[in-house]
Design a protein around this motif. Structure first.
Motif, PDB file in Angstrom:
ATOM      1  N   MET A  97      -3.536   5.486 -11.010  1.00 40.64           N
ATOM      2  CA  MET A  97      -2.531   5.050 -10.037  1.00 40.64           C
ATOM      3  C   MET A  97      -3.111   4.182  -8.913  1.00 40.64           C
ATOM      4  SD  MET A  97       0.483   5.823 -11.090  1.00 40.64           S
ATOM      5  CE  MET A  97      -0.051   5.667 -12.811  1.00 40.64           C
ATOM      6  N   PRO A  98      -4.269   4.562  -8.304  1.00 40.17           N
ATOM      7  CA  PRO A  98      -4.786   3.697  -7.237  1.00 40.17           C
ATOM      8  C   PRO A  98      -5.206   2.312  -7.756  1.00 40.17           C
ATOM      9  CG  PRO A  98      -5.860   5.861  -7.238  1.00 40.17           C
ATOM     10  CD  PRO A  98      -5.101   5.744  -8.512  1.00 40.17           C
ATOM     11  N   ARG A  99      -5.436   2.216  -9.067  1.00 44.14           N
ATOM     12  CA  ARG A  99      -5.858   0.928  -9.641  1.00 44.14           C
ATOM     13  C   ARG A  99      -4.667   0.026  -9.970  1.00 44.14           C
ATOM     14  NH1 ARG A  99      -9.130   4.054 -13.349  1.00 44.14           N
ATOM     15  NH2 ARG A  99      -7.969   3.065 -15.040  1.00 44.14           N
ATOM     16  N   LEU A 100      -3.445   0.537  -9.748  1.00 44.11           N
ATOM     17  CA  LEU A 100      -2.245  -0.295  -9.983  1.00 44.11           C
ATOM     18  C   LEU A 100      -2.344  -1.569  -9.150  1.00 44.11           C
ATOM     19  CD1 LEU A 100       0.811   2.131  -9.957  1.00 44.11           C
ATOM     20  CD2 LEU A 100       0.167   0.567 -11.793  1.00 44.11           C
ATOM     21  N   LYS A 101      -2.879  -1.420  -7.944  1.00 46.08           N
ATOM     22  CA  LYS A 101      -3.117  -2.581  -7.091  1.00 46.08           C
ATOM     23  C   LYS A 101      -4.325  -3.329  -7.646  1.00 46.08           C
ATOM     24  CE  LYS A 101      -3.624  -3.828  -2.276  1.00 46.08           C
ATOM     25  NZ  LYS A 101      -3.608  -3.298  -0.905  1.00 46.08           N
ATOM     26  N   GLY A 102      -4.070  -4.440  -8.268  1.00 50.79           N
ATOM     27  CA  GLY A 102      -5.156  -5.192  -8.882  1.00 50.79           C
ATOM     28  C   GLY A 102      -5.094  -5.125 -10.399  1.00 50.79           C
ATOM     29  N   MET A 103      -4.461  -4.036 -10.906  1.00 45.10           N
ATOM     30  CA  MET A 103      -4.250  -3.897 -12.341  1.00 45.10           C
ATOM     31  C   MET A 103      -5.552  -4.015 -13.142  1.00 45.10           C
ATOM     32  SD  MET A 103      -1.180  -3.366 -13.542  1.00 45.10           S
ATOM     33  CE  MET A 103       0.429  -3.078 -12.777  1.00 45.10           C
ATOM     34  N   LYS A 104      -6.612  -3.439 -12.614  1.00 46.46           N
ATOM     35  CA  LYS A 104      -7.900  -3.479 -13.320  1.00 46.46           C
ATOM     36  C   LYS A 104      -8.078  -2.219 -14.161  1.00 46.46           C
ATOM     37  CE  LYS A 104      -9.827  -7.328 -11.557  1.00 46.46           C
ATOM     38  NZ  LYS A 104      -8.712  -8.197 -11.961  1.00 46.46           N
ATOM     39  N   ASN A 123       0.800  -1.222   0.000  1.00 45.15           N
ATOM     40  CA  ASN A 123       0.000   0.000   0.000  1.00 45.15           C
ATOM     41  C   ASN A 123       0.832   1.271   0.000  1.00 45.15           C
ATOM     42  OD1 ASN A 123      -2.409  -1.297  -0.227  1.00 45.15           O
ATOM     43  ND2 ASN A 123      -2.625  -1.594   1.995  1.00 45.15           N
ATOM     44  N   ALA A 124       1.934   1.243   0.736  1.00 42.45           N
ATOM     45  CA  ALA A 124       2.794   2.425   0.790  1.00 42.45           C
ATOM     46  C   ALA A 124       3.231   2.844  -0.610  1.00 42.45           C
ATOM     47  CB  ALA A 124       4.013   2.138   1.661  1.00 42.45           C
ATOM     48  N   PHE A 125       3.596   1.874  -1.437  1.00 42.45           N
ATOM     49  CA  PHE A 125       4.054   2.213  -2.789  1.00 42.45           C
ATOM     50  C   PHE A 125       2.927   2.800  -3.628  1.00 42.45           C
ATOM     51  CE2 PHE A 125       7.397  -0.749  -1.526  1.00 42.45           C
ATOM     52  CZ  PHE A 125       8.500  -0.003  -1.873  1.00 42.45           C
ATOM     53  N   TYR A 126       1.740   2.170  -3.580  1.00 43.31           N
ATOM     54  CA  TYR A 126       0.617   2.687  -4.363  1.00 43.31           C
ATOM     55  C   TYR A 126       0.287   4.114  -3.918  1.00 43.31           C
ATOM     56  CZ  TYR A 126       0.251  -2.188  -5.656  1.00 43.31           C
ATOM     57  OH  TYR A 126       0.546  -3.437  -6.132  1.00 43.31           O
ATOM     58  N   ASP A 127       0.446   4.344  -2.629  1.00 40.71           N
ATOM     59  CA  ASP A 127       0.219   5.672  -2.074  1.00 40.71           C
ATOM     60  C   ASP A 127       1.150   6.729  -2.666  1.00 40.71           C
ATOM     61  OD1 ASP A 127      -1.777   5.428  -0.022  1.00 40.71           O
ATOM     62  OD2 ASP A 127      -0.546   6.923   1.052  1.00 40.71           O
TER      63      ASP A 127
END
Lengths: 208, 208, 208
Positions: free
Chosen positions: B132-139, B10-14
Motif C-alpha cells: 500500500m505505501p508503494r502505491l505512490k510511485g507504483m514501484k 498522501n492522505a489517500f495513501y495513508d
C-alpha cells in the motif's frame, strides 16, 4: 479494401476468441465427465490443463493491454471481458475437480438436472465462441446476449429443481453436500457466462 | 525537494496503509484463534474491534473523497480499493465470530487445511500492507499482485482439500455444516485479497 | 420556472422509482409468506409475477439507455443501478420459490430470525422506494444509504444467529439445508439492497 485506423484491434479479438474456444473444450470435457463409466481422473486432469491454457491466454491479454497505446475499447472493459471468460473456466474446472475428489461417480448415475445444467453450459460456450469474433463490427450481438440470458434462466431453473431433488431424502447428508457443491459450481458457471454477455452488452452500448 | 502538484495524495495513501495494517492485526488474531486452548470469546471480541476500526477508516476515506477536488487516481478506483480492503476484514471477522458462536473449539483440533488457509491469509495481509505505501510511485507493484494471485491459488487448493476432509465422514453432519461456513469465509477472505490486488493492477494500468 | 438542459432525465428516474416500488410489493409478499397458514403456492406465484414485472422494467430501461443521447448520469451507473434493483428482486423471488418448493411451511413455525430478516428487507425496500424519486436533485440521499447500511448490518446479525439456531440440533440435516438455502437468499437480498445504496453513493460523489 477497408482501411483500419486501429491496427492493434485484431490481437484483442483473437484473445477473446481463443479464450471462448477454450471454454467449448471445457464444456465438452464436462459432457464426457457426465457419461456413465467416464474416466473421471483423466477428464479432471485434462480440465486442469485447459484451465491452465485459459490462465495463459488471460495473462497474455493483460500484457497486451499494458503494452498497447490504442485499444479497440476501454481498457477496463477489455479486462472485464478477459477476466470474465477466465472466471467461467475456473468454475468449469472446479466441477471436474469436485466430481473426481469427492468420488461422486461411484453413484449409479448423476441426477438428470445435472446433465441439464451441463447441456446449458455447453450451449452457452458455443454461443460465446461464435460471438467473440463478431465483437469486431458488433454485428448480431444482441441475439447472443439475449440467448445467453435465456439459457441462464434455464440453468437457474434446473439448479433449483436439482436442489429440490437433493433435499428430497433420496441421498444421505454427506452425498447431498458433495453434490450441492458441484451443483453450485455448475450454476456459478452459467452466471459467469451471463456476466460475460453483460460485459459485451456494456461495451456495445458505449460503442453505439 | 520535489514539488507535488497533488498535495492531497498522501492522505489517500495513508488510508490504504492503515486499512492494510489493520488486516495484519486481523490475520494475527486468526492465527491466535487457531491455537489450541485459545480464548475464543476474547479473540472474537478483539476481531470485532479491529473490524470496527476498519469501518471507521473506510468511512473517513469516503468523506475525504467527497471533500477532495483532485484525487491521486480515479474516484471510483479509490472507492473500489477502500471497499475491497473493508471486504477482506468483514470475512476475517466473520471467521472469528463463527468459530465462537458455533463452539467449534470444543473439537480436539481444527483440521490442518484450516491452519493452512489462515497462514495464506496472514501472508496475503503482510504483502498487502507492504504494497500500500508503494502505491505512490507504483514501484514493485507487479510482484505484489502476482504473489497475491499465487497465494489465492494455494488457498483455493487448501479449501478444496478441506472440503474433501469435511465430506469424508470424519465428522457428523452439523459439525460439517459449521466448519464449511468457516471454510467458505476463509476462502472468501483469500478471494477478497485477490480482488484488492486486481484493483491495484487496474489502477496501475491506467497510470502507466 | 427552472429550465432543464436534460429533458430526458425524468424517464430514467421513473424507471428507478417503478423498480423500487416493485421491490416493496416483493417484500410485502415475503411478509405474507411468513404468516402462519399462508397459501404458499399462491404467494410464490405472485412473487414470480412481480419478478417478471421487474425484468420488464429493467429491459425497458436498457432500451432507453441505448436510444438516449444525453443521460442524467453515466450510462454505466444507470446500468448498475437498474441491474442492482433487479438483483434484489431475483433474491426475493428465490426465497418464495424455495419456501414453496421445499415445503418448508409444513414446519410448525419459521424461526424468529427469519421473520427479522424479512422485516429488515421490508424496511430496506420502503427506504429505497422513498429515495429513488429524490435521485433528481440528490437531496437527503446520505440518510438513505447510511440507514440501508445500518439495516444490512442488522440483517447480517440476524442471519448469523439464524445459522447458530439451524446448526444447534433443533432440526434434522435436510431441513437445515433447506432453511439455510432460504436464509442465504434473504441475506443476499439485504446485501443487494446495500449494493444499490452504494451505487447511489458513487453516483452522488461524481455529481457533487
Amino acid at each position: 479494401m477497408k482501411f483500419s485506423l486501429r491496427p492493434q484491434d485484431n490481437a484483442f479479438y483473437d484473445f477473446f476468441s481463443r479464450a471462448a474456444q477454450n471454454l467449448v473444450r471445457g464444456t465438452e470435457l464436462l459432457s464426457e465427465l457426465a457419461l456413465p463409466g467416464a474416466d473421471v481422473q483423466s477428464v479432471s486432469e485434462r480440465l486442469s490443463e485447459v484451465e491452465h491454457d485459459s490462465d495463459q491466454i488471460t495473462h497474455e491479454l493483460y500484457t497486451k493491454i499494458n503494452s498497447t497505446f490504442i485499444t479497440p475499447f476501454d481498457r477496463e472493459d477489455i479486462y472485464d471481458l478477459g477476466s470474465g471468460l477466465d472466471d467461467v473456466m475456473d468454475h468449469i474446472e472446479a466441477v471436474g475437480n469436485f466430481v473426481y475428489l469427492y468420488g461422486l461417480t461411484k453413484l449409479p448415475a448423476l441426477p438428470r438436472e445435472m446433465h441439464e445444467l451441463v447441456d446449458v453450459l455447453d450451449q452457452q460456450a458455443r454461443l460465446t465462441a461464435a460471438a467473440m469474433p463478431r465483437l469486431k463490427g458488433m454485428k448480431g450481438m444482441k441475439e447472443y446476449w439475449v440467448e445467453i440470458n435465456r439459457l441462464e434462466n434455464e440453468g437457474d431453473r434446473a439448479h433449483r429443481m436439482l436442489l429440490v431433488r437433493l433435499f428430497s431424502g433420496e441421498y444421505d447428508a454427506l452425498t447431498v453436500l458433495k453434490m450441492k457443491e458441484v451443483a453450485d459450481e455448475l450454476e456459478a458457471a452459467c452466471d459467469a457466462f451471463e456476466h460475460v454477455a453483460n460485459t459485451v452488452e456494456t461495451i456495445s452500448v458505449k460503442e453505439s
